[in-house]
Scaffold this motif. Structure first.
Motif, short mmCIF file in Angstrom:
data_model
loop_
_atom_site.label_atom_id
_atom_site.label_comp_id
_atom_site.label_asym_id
_atom_site.label_seq_id
_atom_site.Cartn_x
_atom_site.Cartn_y
_atom_site.Cartn_z
N LEU A 222 61.31 29.07 59.86
CA LEU A 222 62.24 28.74 58.79
C LEU A 222 62.02 29.69 57.62
O LEU A 222 60.87 29.85 57.17
CB LEU A 222 62.02 27.29 58.33
CG LEU A 222 62.08 26.24 59.42
CD1 LEU A 222 61.41 24.95 58.98
CD2 LEU A 222 63.52 25.96 59.80
N THR A 223 63.10 30.29 57.15
CA THR A 223 62.96 31.20 56.03
C THR A 223 63.81 30.78 54.83
O THR A 223 63.50 31.13 53.70
CB THR A 223 63.36 32.63 56.42
OG1 THR A 223 64.66 32.60 57.02
CG2 THR A 223 62.38 33.20 57.43
N SER A 224 64.88 30.03 55.09
CA SER A 224 65.80 29.67 54.01
C SER A 224 65.81 28.17 53.80
O SER A 224 65.72 27.39 54.77
CB SER A 224 67.21 30.14 54.35
OG SER A 224 67.22 31.53 54.54
N SER A 225 65.96 27.75 52.57
CA SER A 225 66.03 26.32 52.26
C SER A 225 67.34 25.73 52.74
O SER A 225 68.39 26.36 52.67
CB SER A 225 65.95 26.11 50.74
OG SER A 225 64.65 26.25 50.27
N GLY A 226 67.26 24.47 53.19
CA GLY A 226 68.45 23.69 53.44
C GLY A 226 69.20 23.99 54.72
O GLY A 226 70.19 23.33 55.02
#
Lengths: 110, 112
Positions: free
Chosen positions: A49-53
């Protein structure tokens, strides 16, 4: 110093239940967060996971990251006995090193 | 599915002896790592290796440890003068840019 806290450390569920595993972290120069499943030996890769949401899904597993609140969740729906394992959360930070939590031990009983 | 291969799967050695743990990373990966897991404890970072040199090492990785990529495929961890507290599962991992690490199945080192 890195800090990764996973909760609950251990849980027992019945087949078909839904499991939510939590991971909070404090690292410098965060790059991404990885989830692994560890059964007998080697951790096997689940998600990066690299990006929020943005929810990542793979079959009955899904995961999401909140970079503002510094946590991630791994969900397992319709659990099966084969989901019994230790789930490891590992932020990737700095010069691309992983910091591991103690893991969430999940036991799924028939 | 490409794999990271580690040998041996289990090694027993006497205290004070030297051991070499071997790893064959995935062929198109450029970044290599060693981690260890003492029984019942967290997985810990030891060292990262890129472009034929150490990129970063942890405080655990002292002069007792060394890594080498002797040829185009193998990646080794040498532990000199082993101590009882070196007993652990040692994992090799590799990765390419933009993807997650792939771990090997580990070498269980027992120092007696």
């Amino acid at each position: 110093e890195d800090k990764v806290v996973q909760s609950p450390l251990s849980l027992v569920v019945h087949e078909g239940d839904t499991v939510t595993l939590n991971c909070s972290y404090e690292v410098t120069n965060f790059r991404s967060l990885l989830w692994y499943k560890q059964e007998k030996k080697a951790p096997t890769f689940l998600f990066m996971l690299t990006s929020s949401g943005i929810e990542k899904k793979s079959g009955r597993l899904s995961s999401i990251l909140d970079k503002k609140e510094l946590f991630s969740i791994l969900n397992i729906t319709a659990t099966q006995t084969g989901d019994s394992a230790v789930y490891l959360c590992a932020p990737n930070y700095g010069n691309n090193r992983l910091a591991f939590g103690k893991g969430n031990q999940v036991v799924v009983i028939p | 599915e490409p794999e990271v291969t580690q040998t041996p799967s289990h090694q027993v050695t006497q205290m004070g002896q030297e051991v070499i743990l071997r790893c064959v990373p995935i062929s198109n990966h450029l970044y290599f790592y060693w981690y260890r897991q003492i029984l019942g404890q967290k997985v810990e970072f030891l060292v990262s290796f890129y472009n034929n040199e150490i990129s970063e090492k942890s405080e655990i990785f002292d002069d007792q440890f060394s890594v080498e990529r002797p040829d185009g495929s193998n990646f080794t961890l040498k532990i000199r003068s082993t101590k009882l507290e070196d007993s652990a599962m040692y994992f090799c991992a590799s990765r390419a840019d933009g993807v997650g690490y792939t771990f090997g199945s580990g070498t269980r080192l027992t120092v007696v």
